[in-house]
Design an enzyme around this catalytic site. Sequence first.
Site, mmCIF file in Angstrom:
data_model
loop_
_atom_site.group_PDB
_atom_site.id
_atom_site.type_symbol
_atom_site.label_atom_id
_atom_site.label_comp_id
_atom_site.label_asym_id
_atom_site.label_seq_id
_atom_site.Cartn_x
_atom_site.Cartn_y
_atom_site.Cartn_z
ATOM 1 N N SER A 128 22.140 -17.046 -51.094
ATOM 2 C CA SER A 128 22.125 -17.395 -52.460
ATOM 3 C C SER A 128 22.484 -16.808 -53.681
ATOM 4 O O SER A 128 23.125 -17.460 -54.531
ATOM 5 C CB SER A 128 20.406 -17.390 -52.589
ATOM 6 O OG SER A 128 19.555 -18.110 -51.414
ATOM 7 N N HIS A 179 18.893 -14.505 -57.263
ATOM 8 C CA HIS A 179 19.564 -15.726 -57.704
ATOM 9 C C HIS A 179 20.291 -15.483 -59.121
ATOM 10 O O HIS A 179 21.291 -16.020 -59.530
ATOM 11 C CB HIS A 179 18.464 -16.566 -57.606
ATOM 12 C CG HIS A 179 18.010 -17.374 -56.311
ATOM 13 N ND1 HIS A 179 17.175 -18.287 -56.218
ATOM 14 C CD2 HIS A 179 18.499 -16.832 -55.033
ATOM 15 C CE1 HIS A 179 16.913 -18.339 -54.792
ATOM 16 N NE2 HIS A 179 17.723 -17.626 -54.131
#
Length: 201
Positions: A128, A179
């Site tokens: 991610s 993220h």
Amino acid sequence: MIFIRSENWKSYLRLYPVTSLLLLANIIMFLVLSFNGGSTNNETLYRFGALVTEGESYRYVTAMFLHSGFDHLLFNSFALLVFAPPLERLMGWWRYTLLYFLSGIVGNVLSSLYDAQLDKVVISVGASGAIYGVYGAFLYIAVFQRKLIDDDSRKTLYAMLVFGIISSFIVANVNWMAHVGGLIGGFFVYGLIIRLLGKRR
């Protein structure tokens, strides 16, 4: 709309070799985990290179190829499959590879530092951070290189970022720092790459 994939598999492999290899590596490592204790087993994840708070530096890279559960793999693979190819074509394979890995490393380093500040021992895996690095690069393009992206793709990117960042904070067991760190990393790494290494011709 640059985020709509219409290629057949042969064309996809030929046009986006790095993205194809990244997808393959993620799938292979998921199978390796599945046959060696399971992809949701913390001991197995640690043994194969998961990121841990204040762990060995190689884990900043190896953790990007591990996923906890099929849903995790599926979600990240879909994002990589659909959204990364236009950036690989735009940047060229080696600049794109550099951005992908540097963004993922930045996200993992910031995540590890954040957990260390909170005195938390956390095991973290997933692509991610690197994928958000791809989003960060597109954000840079949308803001500073507007001619390279159409309006529909820009709107899709903004909507995806809003949804992604919000869900990163409200969904349980999501490494929001990786993220956000990957997003920031991708934004600045892309800017540095096009200045220091030049644009693809």
